[in-house]
Design an enzyme around this catalytic site. Sequence first.
Site, PDB file in Angstrom:
ATOM      1  N   TYR A 103       0.846  -1.202   0.000  1.00 42.95           N
ATOM      2  CA  TYR A 103       0.000   0.000   0.000  1.00 42.95           C
ATOM      3  C   TYR A 103       0.876   1.245   0.000  1.00 42.95           C
ATOM      4  O   TYR A 103       1.953   1.223  -0.594  1.00 42.95           O
ATOM      5  CB  TYR A 103      -1.029  -0.044   1.157  1.00 42.95           C
ATOM      6  CG  TYR A 103      -2.213   0.789   0.778  1.00 42.95           C
ATOM      7  CD1 TYR A 103      -3.004   0.443  -0.311  1.00 42.95           C
ATOM      8  CD2 TYR A 103      -2.501   1.972   1.434  1.00 42.95           C
ATOM      9  CE1 TYR A 103      -4.044   1.258  -0.737  1.00 42.95           C
ATOM     10  CE2 TYR A 103      -3.539   2.784   1.018  1.00 42.95           C
ATOM     11  CZ  TYR A 103      -4.301   2.419  -0.073  1.00 42.95           C
ATOM     12  OH  TYR A 103      -5.319   3.232  -0.503  1.00 42.95           O
ATOM     13  N   GLU A 118     -13.481   5.240  -3.184  1.00 43.19           N
ATOM     14  CA  GLU A 118     -12.071   5.486  -2.889  1.00 43.19           C
ATOM     15  C   GLU A 118     -11.411   6.324  -3.975  1.00 43.19           C
ATOM     16  O   GLU A 118     -11.533   6.028  -5.167  1.00 43.19           O
ATOM     17  CB  GLU A 118     -11.367   4.122  -2.809  1.00 43.19           C
ATOM     18  CG  GLU A 118      -9.898   4.179  -2.509  1.00 43.19           C
ATOM     19  CD  GLU A 118      -9.602   4.569  -1.072  1.00 43.19           C
ATOM     20  OE1 GLU A 118     -10.469   4.370  -0.206  1.00 43.19           O
ATOM     21  OE2 GLU A 118      -8.503   5.082  -0.819  1.00 43.19           O
ATOM     22  N   ASP A 119     -10.715   7.359  -3.547  1.00 42.07           N
ATOM     23  CA  ASP A 119      -9.903   8.181  -4.449  1.00 42.07           C
ATOM     24  C   ASP A 119     -10.686   8.750  -5.643  1.00 42.07           C
ATOM     25  O   ASP A 119     -10.199   8.770  -6.774  1.00 42.07           O
ATOM     26  CB  ASP A 119      -8.647   7.399  -4.907  1.00 42.07           C
ATOM     27  CG  ASP A 119      -7.585   7.386  -3.803  1.00 42.07           C
ATOM     28  OD1 ASP A 119      -7.876   7.905  -2.705  1.00 42.07           O
ATOM     29  OD2 ASP A 119      -6.492   6.874  -4.030  1.00 42.07           O
ATOM     30  N   ASP A 135     -13.564   6.449   2.454  1.00 44.28           N
ATOM     31  CA  ASP A 135     -12.436   6.353   3.377  1.00 44.28           C
ATOM     32  C   ASP A 135     -11.587   7.618   3.379  1.00 44.28           C
ATOM     33  O   ASP A 135     -11.024   7.989   4.410  1.00 44.28           O
ATOM     34  CB  ASP A 135     -11.572   5.146   3.017  1.00 44.28           C
ATOM     35  CG  ASP A 135     -10.502   4.919   4.062  1.00 44.28           C
ATOM     36  OD1 ASP A 135     -10.859   4.832   5.250  1.00 44.28           O
ATOM     37  OD2 ASP A 135      -9.318   4.865   3.704  1.00 44.28           O
ATOM     38  N   ASN A 161       0.250  11.967   0.974  1.00 38.24           N
ATOM     39  CA  ASN A 161       0.865  10.741   0.427  1.00 38.24           C
ATOM     40  C   ASN A 161       1.120  10.900  -1.058  1.00 38.24           C
ATOM     41  O   ASN A 161       0.423  11.679  -1.711  1.00 38.24           O
ATOM     42  CB  ASN A 161      -0.092   9.555   0.627  1.00 38.24           C
ATOM     43  CG  ASN A 161      -0.215   9.142   2.064  1.00 38.24           C
ATOM     44  OD1 ASN A 161       0.766   9.102   2.774  1.00 38.24           O
ATOM     45  ND2 ASN A 161      -1.428   8.835   2.483  1.00 38.24           N
TER      46      ASN A 161
HETATM   47  P1  NAD Z   1      -8.301  16.786  -2.291  1.00 36.59           P
HETATM   48  O1  NAD Z   1      -7.926  16.911  -3.701  1.00 36.59           O
HETATM   49  O2  NAD Z   1      -9.718  16.562  -1.934  1.00 36.59           O
HETATM   50  O3  NAD Z   1      -7.833  18.100  -1.499  1.00 36.59           O
HETATM   51  C1  NAD Z   1      -6.632  18.755  -1.694  1.00 36.59           C
HETATM   52  C2  NAD Z   1      -6.776  20.143  -1.100  1.00 36.59           C
HETATM   53  O4  NAD Z   1      -5.505  20.765  -1.102  1.00 36.59           O
HETATM   54  C3  NAD Z   1      -7.718  21.040  -1.868  1.00 36.59           C
HETATM   55  O5  NAD Z   1      -8.519  21.743  -0.954  1.00 36.59           O
HETATM   56  C4  NAD Z   1      -6.787  22.043  -2.553  1.00 36.59           C
HETATM   57  O6  NAD Z   1      -7.376  23.316  -2.669  1.00 36.59           O
HETATM   58  C5  NAD Z   1      -5.646  22.093  -1.564  1.00 36.59           C
HETATM   59  N1  NAD Z   1      -4.395  22.540  -2.154  1.00 36.59           N
HETATM   60  C6  NAD Z   1      -3.867  22.237  -3.353  1.00 36.59           C
HETATM   61  N2  NAD Z   1      -2.701  22.908  -3.531  1.00 36.59           N
HETATM   62  C7  NAD Z   1      -2.503  23.617  -2.412  1.00 36.59           C
HETATM   63  C8  NAD Z   1      -1.499  24.512  -1.993  1.00 36.59           C
HETATM   64  N3  NAD Z   1      -0.462  24.794  -2.749  1.00 36.59           N
HETATM   65  N4  NAD Z   1      -1.637  25.093  -0.800  1.00 36.59           N
HETATM   66  C9  NAD Z   1      -2.679  24.821  -0.003  1.00 36.59           C
HETATM   67  N5  NAD Z   1      -3.653  23.974  -0.342  1.00 36.59           N
HETATM   68  C10 NAD Z   1      -3.570  23.396  -1.532  1.00 36.59           C
HETATM   69  O7  NAD Z   1      -7.398  15.624  -1.702  1.00 36.59           O
HETATM   70  P2  NAD Z   1      -7.548  14.885  -0.283  1.00 36.59           P
HETATM   71  O8  NAD Z   1      -8.340  13.649  -0.439  1.00 36.59           O
HETATM   72  O9  NAD Z   1      -7.988  15.830   0.744  1.00 36.59           O
HETATM   73  O10 NAD Z   1      -6.042  14.417  -0.059  1.00 36.59           O
HETATM   74  C11 NAD Z   1      -5.017  15.354   0.117  1.00 36.59           C
HETATM   75  C12 NAD Z   1      -3.746  14.644   0.548  1.00 36.59           C
HETATM   76  O11 NAD Z   1      -3.955  13.993   1.781  1.00 36.59           O
HETATM   77  C13 NAD Z   1      -3.255  13.589  -0.431  1.00 36.59           C
HETATM   78  O12 NAD Z   1      -1.868  13.685  -0.563  1.00 36.59           O
HETATM   79  C14 NAD Z   1      -3.610  12.292   0.239  1.00 36.59           C
HETATM   80  O13 NAD Z   1      -2.710  11.260  -0.081  1.00 36.59           O
HETATM   81  C15 NAD Z   1      -3.474  12.672   1.696  1.00 36.59           C
HETATM   82  N6  NAD Z   1      -4.256  11.771   2.553  1.00 36.59           N
HETATM   83  C16 NAD Z   1      -3.613  11.165   3.587  1.00 36.59           C
HETATM   84  C17 NAD Z   1      -4.293  10.294   4.388  1.00 36.59           C
HETATM   85  C18 NAD Z   1      -3.585   9.656   5.540  1.00 36.59           C
HETATM   86  O14 NAD Z   1      -2.439   9.894   5.749  1.00 36.59           O
HETATM   87  N7  NAD Z   1      -4.216   8.853   6.348  1.00 36.59           N
HETATM   88  C19 NAD Z   1      -5.618  10.014   4.145  1.00 36.59           C
HETATM   89  C20 NAD Z   1      -6.269  10.667   3.071  1.00 36.59           C
HETATM   90  C21 NAD Z   1      -5.575  11.549   2.284  1.00 36.59           C
END
Ligand code: NAD
Length: 555
Positions: free
Chosen positions: A107, A249-250, A272, A412
Site C-alpha cells: 500500500y 475510494e480516491d 475512506d 501521500n
Molecule cells: P483533495 O484533492 O480533496 O484536497 C486537496 C486540497 O488541497 C484542496 O482543498 C486544494 O485546494 C488544496 N491545495 C492544493 N494545492 C494547495 C497549496 N499549494 N496550498 C494549499 N492547499 C492546496 O485531496 P484529499 O483527499 O484531501 O487528499 C489530500 C492529501 O492527503 C493527499 O496527498 C492524500 O494522499 C493525503 N491523505 C492522507 C491520508 C492519511 O495519511 N491517512 C488520508 C487521506 C488523504
Amino acid sequence: MPATKTPPSAKTPVHPGKTGVDLLHNPSLNKGTAFTNEERKKLGLLGLLPPRVSTMDQQVLRLINNVRRQTSDLQKYVEMIALLDRNETLFYRAVQDYIDELMPIIYTPTVGAACQMYAHIFRRTRGLFITKYEKGSIKQALRNWPHKDVRVIVVTDGERILGLGDLGCNGMGIPVGKLSLYTACAGIHPEQTLPIMLDVGTNNEKLLADPLYLGMAEKRITGKEYDALIQEFVAAVQEVFPKALLQFEDFANHNAFRLLEKYRDEICTFNDDIQGTASVTLAGLFSTTRLTKTALKDMKILFHGAGEAAIGIADLIVGAMVAEGLSKKEAMGRCWFVDSKALVESTRKDLQDHKKPYAHKHAPVASLAEAVKVLKPTALIGVSGMAKQFTQEIIEDMSKFNKQPVIFALSNPTSKAECSAEEAYTWSDGRALFASGSPFPPFEYKGKTYVSGQGNNAYIFPGVGLGVVACASKRVTDEMFYEAARTLGKLVTQGDLDTGCLFPPLTKIREVSAHIAAAVMEVAYKRDLAAAPKPKDLLAHAKSRQYQPVYKKYA
Ligand code: NAD
C-alpha cells in the site's frame, strides 16, 4: 468396457476440478511446495513439485528473502502481487508476519508508484473493470465475478489517486491494495472482497498518449452521463451483492462529497478518504492530548488543504469537541484552513461549497506561513498533497507558540509529505508531536530515538468493515468513525507515546481491528442498524469472523 487402470490420485479426485496443475494455478487453494507427500499423491500432484516439502514458515522465509533481494520497492510490489496471484494464503501470512516491512510495499507509499506504472508492470488481471460501454449491462459484468458472497467492494474512478491526481484506469492498484488490507489487517475473507475500477476515461494527457495504457483512452465523462453510470452501478451492486459494503475510494473531491451525501443514507457505504482519514487523525489527536495534558476542545487546528481529507477530519473533530462540551459553532471556530489560494475566510468569494461552513470572519491572509503567525494554532495538519510546505520557519513558529507543537504531515505518498520526521523533530528541537501519512524510519535526535507514527487509514477502515460485515449493518455512520477513533486512541499505550508514536504498532493491527469492529457493532446495535442477531460478546464475535491465513488440510 473394462475400466482403464489409472493412478489413485486421478481415479478418486478429492476436489473434483481442483487437482493437478489446476490446483497449483488456483491461488486460493494452492499451497505450493507445502503440499505434503500424502496430498501430492491424492491430488494428482506427483511429479509436479520439487520433491522436498516446505513448511509454511520456510515458504515465508523464502518469500521475504526474495522480496529483500529486489532492488526497488516497485519490484518488491511486483513480487508481492505475483505471490497474491499464485498463493493467496501465503501472501496474507507473509503480510501478517512482516506487516511493518510489507504494508508500505503493498500500500502507500509504493502503491502510488505501482499505479503510475500499472500499464507497464501489468501481468495478470485482478478485479472488475466497468466503463461507459457497459452501460445497461453492469449487472451482467458484476455477475461475471466468480465469487458470489461479496461483502466488501472498493471502487474508484481513478481521478484522485493518493496525492498523484488523475491516473485513470491505472488507479486499479488502489482498490486491489486496499482490499488486501481489509484481509490482512481485519481478516475479511479474500473471497468476500471485490476491487472495481469505474473507468470513465482520463484527462491525463500523458496516459492518453501512452500506447501501453490499458484504460479507455478517452476524456472523462462528466455531468449527467457520469451520474447515470454511477447510479446504474450502485443499483446493480445492490441487486447482485446485496450484503456488500460499498467503499468509494480516491474520487476527486467534486464527486466524493456529492456521492457520499447522495448515498450515505440510502445504502451501506462510506468514503475512506473523508471518513476513514478523519477517524485515524482524530485518534492521533487524542494521543497528543495525553502527552500535552490538555483536552481536544482546547486545541486550535490549522489545515493546509481544504479537500476531502481536511473537511472530513474537521467535521469529525467538531463532533468530538461537541461531545467534550463545546457548541457546534465554537467547535467549528477551532478549525481553520489554508487552501491553494489563501486562508479560507468569509471575505472570499471563490469558495467551493464544502469549504463555506468553515469560512470564519477574518481578514484575508495570503499564505500558510502568515496564517501560522496570525492564528497561532496548536496543531498543523497537512492534507494538500503538496510537498515540503511545512518549512523550517513554520515549524519554528509552531514551536514558539507551543511547548509540544502538533505536526501531522499526512500527504501521500512520501514524495508529497509536507515535511519529513527528521525535519519536524530537528526544527522543533525534538518537541514536535509528529505523525505522517507515509511511514518514516525512526530518527535519532540529541540521544533520543523518535518512532513517529503513521496516520494510516489501515488502522480504521478494515476494522470498520469487519464490524459492518459481522453485524450486517445497513449503514455506516459518522458515529461509527468517532467510536473507532476513540477505540484506537485507547489502544495506544504509554510505552508507544514515550517513543513519540501516537498509534499502536502495526504488529497489533488484527487485535486493533477486532476492537474497532466491536465498537462499530455496538453503534449499529444501539442505532438499530444491524440485521444480524446481537451476539453476547462483540469482541469475541469479531475475532471469530477473522479469516486466518493457514493452509487447508486435504483429507
Ligand atoms: P483533495 O484533492 O480533496 O484536497 C486537496 C486540497 O488541497 C484542496 O482543498 C486544494 O485546494 C488544496 N491545495 C492544493 N494545492 C494547495 C497549496 N499549494 N496550498 C494549499 N492547499 C492546496 O485531496 P484529499 O483527499 O484531501 O487528499 C489530500 C492529501 O492527503 C493527499 O496527498 C492524500 O494522499 C493525503 N491523505 C492522507 C491520508 C492519511 O495519511 N491517512 C488520508 C487521506 C488523504
